[in-house]
Design an enzyme around this catalytic site. Structure first.
Site, PDB file in Angstrom:
ATOM      1  N   ASP A  12       0.723  -1.339  -0.023  1.00 40.20           N
ATOM      2  CA  ASP A  12      -0.145  -0.084   0.103  1.00 40.20           C
ATOM      3  C   ASP A  12       0.772   1.247   0.053  1.00 40.20           C
ATOM      4  O   ASP A  12       1.765   1.184   0.445  1.00 40.20           O
ATOM      5  CB  ASP A  12      -0.946  -0.102   1.083  1.00 40.20           C
ATOM      6  N   HIS A  29       2.682   3.177  -9.004  1.00 39.81           N
ATOM      7  CA  HIS A  29       2.710   2.033  -9.398  1.00 39.81           C
ATOM      8  C   HIS A  29       3.905   1.377 -10.062  1.00 39.81           C
ATOM      9  O   HIS A  29       4.347   0.429  -9.838  1.00 39.81           O
ATOM     10  CB  HIS A  29       1.305   1.728 -10.133  1.00 39.81           C
ATOM     11  N   LEU A 123      11.594 -20.310  -3.610  1.00 38.48           N
ATOM     12  CA  LEU A 123      10.383 -19.310  -3.212  1.00 38.48           C
ATOM     13  C   LEU A 123       9.186 -19.764  -4.073  1.00 38.48           C
ATOM     14  O   LEU A 123       9.349 -19.521  -5.279  1.00 38.48           O
ATOM     15  CB  LEU A 123      10.748 -17.763  -3.196  1.00 38.48           C
TER      16      LEU A 123
END
Length: 226
Positions: A12, A29, A123
């Site tokens: 955020d 963004h 991962l």
């Protein structure tokens, strides 16, 4: 870091970061992609098994049309351009959420990267796309009803969630200073440790995350026990 198998992050603050720079939200963004890459690579090197990131929620469709269209283009571009990162660092990619609302081209891009990285083990990076916790639970219950399944309802729901096969969230981090879950991994985060960082996502670094994890490792998790 052995205590941390599944890390979830609400990324955020991109829009506010851009505003502070005097630039449009889309610039925030774009800068957030750099933080996403850095955090993902760091988690792979630190042997964190699962990293789930809130990338686009079911509620984000209500944002201005131009911003939504930009996010869709950026997502497709990200999946293509970041492919070498997944391959180099042996990172498995997985998407969760209701992907049917995306264009066929974007759905195919997502599927291709999932298939190409399916055997990677450093991962598992999970991107939550058109994702909402309530929507996920509702879709899981719908599948159970459609198939007429019977048994322990909690086990059935867990087995039909988008995250089936993944462990519950150990640590959930939200950047940007807000203190809410925003409909993210509601079922999976029942006993997650929560951390809220004031740092806006484009400025969030592996060093910030390392400090949070160090604090997490000092917590005694009781899971309802004494």
């Amino acid at each position: 870091m052995n205590n941390l198998a599944h890390l979830a992050i609400i990324m955020d603050g991109n829009g506010r970061w851009a505003k502070l720079q005097g630039k449009p939200r889309t610039h925030g963004h774009q800068q957030g992609i750099n933080a996403l890459r850095n955090i993902t690579i760091w988690c792979a090197k630190e042997h964190i098994a699962y990293l789930t990131l809130y990338a686009f929620s079911t509620e984000n469709w209500s944002r201005p049309k131009t911003e939504v269209e930009f996010l869709m283009r950026m997502l497709k571009k990200y999946l293509v351009q970041e492919r070498p990162t997944y391959l180099e660092h042996k990172i498995r990619f997985k998407a969760i959420g209701n992907l049917k609302k995306f264009s066929p081209t974007l759905q195919k891009t997502i599927l291709n990267l999932e298939q190409e990285t399916a055997t990677h083990t450093a991962l598992t990076q999970v991107l939550a796309l058109n994702y909402g916790g309530r929507d996920e639970i509702a879709r899981a219950c719908g599948r159970i009803l459609e198939r007429g399944l019977k048994g322990d309802l909690q086990e059935l729901i867990g087995a039909h969630l988008d995250t089936a096969g993944l462990p519950d969230v150990d640590l959930l981090v939200r950047t940007g200073g807000e203190m809410r879950l925003s409909n993210f991994l509601l079922w999976q985060s029942s006993y997650a440790e929560l951390f809220f960082s004031p740092v806006l996502w484009p400025d969030f670094t592996p060093e910030h995350l390392a400090q949070i994890i160090a604090s997490f490792n000092q917590r005694q998790r009781k899971f309802g026990k004494v």
